[in-house]
Design a protein around this motif. Sequence first.
Motif, PDB file in Angstrom:
ATOM      1  N   ARG A  50     -71.413 -14.301  35.436  1.00  0.00           N
ATOM      2  CA  ARG A  50     -70.686 -15.537  36.277  1.00  0.00           C
ATOM      3  C   ARG A  50     -71.485 -16.832  35.105  1.00  0.00           C
ATOM      4  NH1 ARG A  50     -74.007 -13.377  39.904  1.00  0.00           N
ATOM      5  NH2 ARG A  50     -72.303 -12.575  41.286  1.00  0.00           N
ATOM      6  N   THR A  51     -71.597 -17.700  35.118  1.00  0.00           N
ATOM      7  CA  THR A  51     -72.568 -18.950  34.700  1.00  0.00           C
ATOM      8  C   THR A  51     -73.506 -19.110  35.196  1.00  0.00           C
ATOM      9  OG1 THR A  51     -70.199 -18.928  33.170  1.00  0.00           O
ATOM     10  CG2 THR A  51     -71.976 -20.176  32.597  1.00  0.00           C
ATOM     11  N   ASP A  58     -76.196 -22.957  29.306  1.00  0.00           N
ATOM     12  CA  ASP A  58     -75.182 -21.796  30.211  1.00  0.00           C
ATOM     13  C   ASP A  58     -75.738 -20.419  29.702  1.00  0.00           C
ATOM     14  OD1 ASP A  58     -74.383 -24.704  31.557  1.00  0.00           O
ATOM     15  OD2 ASP A  58     -72.418 -24.564  30.938  1.00  0.00           O
ATOM     16  N   VAL A  59     -75.669 -19.624  31.153  1.00  0.00           N
ATOM     17  CA  VAL A  59     -76.273 -18.410  30.302  1.00  0.00           C
ATOM     18  C   VAL A  59     -74.755 -17.421  31.140  1.00  0.00           C
ATOM     19  CG1 VAL A  59     -76.847 -16.003  29.847  1.00  0.00           C
ATOM     20  CG2 VAL A  59     -78.383 -18.792  29.016  1.00  0.00           C
ATOM     21  N   ASP A  60     -73.918 -16.987  30.260  1.00  0.00           N
ATOM     22  CA  ASP A  60     -73.135 -15.700  30.751  1.00  0.00           C
ATOM     23  C   ASP A  60     -74.008 -14.316  31.740  1.00  0.00           C
ATOM     24  OD1 ASP A  60     -71.007 -17.300  31.238  1.00  0.00           O
ATOM     25  OD2 ASP A  60     -70.014 -16.558  29.029  1.00  0.00           O
ATOM     26  N   PRO A 161     -78.647 -10.248  28.217  1.00  0.00           N
ATOM     27  CA  PRO A 161     -78.902 -12.236  28.577  1.00  0.00           C
ATOM     28  C   PRO A 161     -79.674 -12.045  29.322  1.00  0.00           C
ATOM     29  CG  PRO A 161     -76.600 -11.077  29.369  1.00  0.00           C
ATOM     30  CD  PRO A 161     -77.327  -9.791  28.220  1.00  0.00           C
ATOM     31  N   THR A 162     -80.292 -13.929  29.141  1.00  0.00           N
ATOM     32  CA  THR A 162     -82.150 -13.922  29.379  1.00  0.00           C
ATOM     33  C   THR A 162     -81.563 -15.698  30.271  1.00  0.00           C
ATOM     34  OG1 THR A 162     -82.329 -12.923  27.285  1.00  0.00           O
ATOM     35  CG2 THR A 162     -84.044 -14.488  29.010  1.00  0.00           C
ATOM     36  N   VAL A 163     -82.683 -15.136  31.184  1.00  0.00           N
ATOM     37  CA  VAL A 163     -81.763 -16.608  32.336  1.00  0.00           C
ATOM     38  C   VAL A 163     -83.413 -17.170  32.089  1.00  0.00           C
ATOM     39  CG1 VAL A 163     -82.004 -17.191  34.929  1.00  0.00           C
ATOM     40  CG2 VAL A 163     -80.089 -15.865  33.473  1.00  0.00           C
ATOM     41  N   VAL A 183     -78.160 -17.623  40.238  1.00  0.00           N
ATOM     42  CA  VAL A 183     -78.007 -16.095  39.567  1.00  0.00           C
ATOM     43  C   VAL A 183     -77.300 -15.011  40.398  1.00  0.00           C
ATOM     44  CG1 VAL A 183     -79.279 -14.902  38.019  1.00  0.00           C
ATOM     45  CG2 VAL A 183     -80.286 -17.222  37.873  1.00  0.00           C
ATOM     46  N   PHE A 184     -78.143 -15.170  41.838  1.00  0.00           N
ATOM     47  CA  PHE A 184     -77.398 -13.915  41.928  1.00  0.00           C
ATOM     48  C   PHE A 184     -75.987 -13.672  43.019  1.00  0.00           C
ATOM     49  CE2 PHE A 184     -81.504 -12.806  40.544  1.00  0.00           C
ATOM     50  CZ  PHE A 184     -81.882 -11.497  39.578  1.00  0.00           C
TER      51      PHE A 184
END
Length: 341
Positions: A50-51, A58-60, A161-163, A183-184
């Motif tokens: 998810r983006t 934006d992070v996948d 991937p880093t949020v 995020v989740f």
Amino acid sequence: MSRLSLPHRTTRSLAAVTLASAMLALAGCGSGGGDADGQDSGSSAASETRTVSTPKGDVDVPADPKRVVVLNYALAGYLYDMDVPVTATIPEDADQEAGEFSEFWGDAPSEDGTEFLPWSPDGFDLEAILEADPDLIIAGGWGFPNFQADAAYDDLTAIAPTVMVDKSFADWQDQAEFLAVDVFDKQEAYDDMVSTYEARVEEVGDAIEVPAQPTSFLSVTGDGTPYLVFEGTGLPLMFDQLGFETNDLVAQHGLEPYQPGGDLAELSTEQLGQIVDSESLFVLGFNADTTSVEALSSEPAYGSLPAFQSDNAFDLPYWALRHDYDEALALLDMVEEEFGK
């Protein structure tokens, strides 16, 4: 006076990123398995993403992450509450030789097998993060870990991937909503947190008698430096919900945060008497219980403050400053015990 109580980047950066790139290349070379159409049904679910919109763009992220590394101790509790597996996190303080799990996390860290990663004021240990083999990194949030994650962001994204959790979020609800919903994809978990919290706020608000107002909050470091907590941030906002009235001292005196985007204004001892005129005052340490109302009362700069003079100065645990959901509930218990009618 009374105490509320419970009823840079490392020098190995380049090496870590180089190793991460090599591992990714090897993984690509070994991915020839699958069915006749070139698809592996076992890996397709794991590859779903998810983006997420973050301060870094934006992070996948994996739709169902299995090995999450959390680079801010203050954020880990949310993941435990949402049953998201935490493979590793950092200690609460960069100066700690060994981390200790929060009492509010219960058995979750042992059930997840969570390990503490090395951490120092110089930055994160990127090799240790790489060895933890994360499929997702959660970083940012409040405090010094945000600064370090921002500096190391490119290195972290080379690993997984880093949020980045926005440092401008005002309170635990903002952080929890971003993590749970964005995020989740755990809207129900977030809704449960909020409903439980709001019911408890109403309960405690009805059960207490608020002392003389307005109120301010001071965080005092181990070397005795006082910091005024900004009104409109997590801790004052929570007390405002309970019927306290936070004094707008930051706005009145045009105070600036000691770090850009921060929630604390550094004061000199001379400024204490000039600025902190609130009728009630809550005192807490910084990253540890470094002080107390009793200890400060013998110092003229504090003892002469209106709140100390009227016996309306109260201790809070250090973690109250940037509390999460579990700590918010614990704080409500403390407030009810201290100010119950």
